[in-house]
Design an enzyme around this catalytic site. Structure first.
Site, PDB file in Angstrom:
ATOM      1  N   THR A   5      30.553  51.481  39.236  1.00 27.84           N
ATOM      2  CA  THR A   5      31.724  52.122  39.454  1.00 27.84           C
ATOM      3  C   THR A   5      32.820  51.220  38.736  1.00 27.84           C
ATOM      4  O   THR A   5      32.520  49.938  38.723  1.00 27.84           O
ATOM      5  CB  THR A   5      31.912  52.655  40.973  1.00 27.84           C
ATOM      6  N   SER A   6      33.933  51.682  38.529  1.00 26.86           N
ATOM      7  CA  SER A   6      34.729  51.064  37.781  1.00 26.86           C
ATOM      8  C   SER A   6      35.750  50.027  38.818  1.00 26.86           C
ATOM      9  O   SER A   6      36.142  48.985  38.521  1.00 26.86           O
ATOM     10  CB  SER A   6      35.897  51.786  36.933  1.00 26.86           C
TER      11      SER A   6
END
Length: 187
Positions: free
Chosen positions: A8-9
Site C-alpha cells: 500500500t502507498s
C-alpha cells in the site's frame, strides 16, 4: 514456490494491506512480503527481496498490477526480470480472472491493463494540477504547510547533542534533506 508481494502507498491503508496478505495466502503463497511505501519510489526493499529470493520455477504473485508498478514500462520491466530468472508473475484479482505471464494472452492483457491504469493516473494528475492552478488564481491555494521548518529548533537541539542527521530524520518523521536544510537555516 509462490512468493506473494503486498503493498500500500501509505501507512493509513492498513485494511487494504491486510486484505492483500489474506488473499495472497489464500492463493497459496508460501511467503508473503508486505510493505507500505509509495509505488512511485524505486526504493522498495521488500520487493527487491522478493525478486532476489526467486529461483527458477518460482512464481511472484500480486493482487493487482498497480501494487507492483506505476507505469507500463515498469510493469513490463518486472515481468522481464521475473522471466529472466526462469519464473513467472501472476496477477490474482482481475475481475475474477487470473493473469499468468507464462502465457502470451495474459501478458498482452496485463500490458493493456497497465497502460489503462497509467493513463487514468495521468488524467488524475492533470485534473489535480488544473484544480491547484484555479485555486491559486482565486487566491485560495495555500499549499501544504511546511513541516520540517517548524521543527528547526528541535533539529538543531538534537544535532547539538551529537545525533546524526539520519537519526534526527527518523525521530522527527521528516526527510534527511529537510534536516540538512534546517541545520543551514539555524546556523
Amino acid at each position: 514456490m509462490k512468493i506473494g508481494y503486498a503493498r500500500t502507498s501509505t501507512t493509513e491503508q492498513i485494511a487494504g494491506l491486510e486484505a492483500q496478505v489474506r488473499d495472497l495466502k489464500a492463493a497459496g503463497c508460501e511467503r508473503v512480503l508486505q510493505e507500505q511505501v509509495s509505488g512511485a519510489t524505486t526504493d522498495r526493499p521488500l520487493l527487491a527481496a522478493a525478486l532476489d529470493q526467486m529461483r527458477a520455477g518460482d512464481t511472484l504473485v500480486v493482487m493487482k498490477p498497480d501494487r507492483l508498478a506505476r507505469s507500463t514500462a515498469d510493469l513490463l520491466g518486472y515481468v522481464e526480470t521475473v522471466k529472466a530468472k526462469g519464473c513467472h508473475l501472476i496477477v490474482q484479482s482481475m475481475g475474477g480472472q487470473t493473469l499468468d505471464t507464462s502465457n502470451s494472452t495474459s501478458k498482452l492483457m496485463l500490458t493493456m491493463l497497465a497502460a489503462v491504469a497509467e493513463f487514468e493516473r495521468d488524467l488524475m494528475k492533470e485534473r489535480q494540477a488544473e484544480g491547484i492552478a484555479k485555486a491559486k488564481a482565486e487566491g485560495k491555494y495555500q499549499g501544504r504547510k511546511p513541516t520540517a521548518r517548524t521543527q528547526a529548533s528541535e533539529v538543531h537541539k538534537l544535532h547539538q547533542q551529537g545525533v546524526r542527521p539520519t537519526e534526527i530524520a527518523k525521530r522527527l518523521g521528516i526527510g534527511r534533506t529537510s534536516v540538512y536544510r534546517c541545520l543551514c537555516l539555524v546556523n
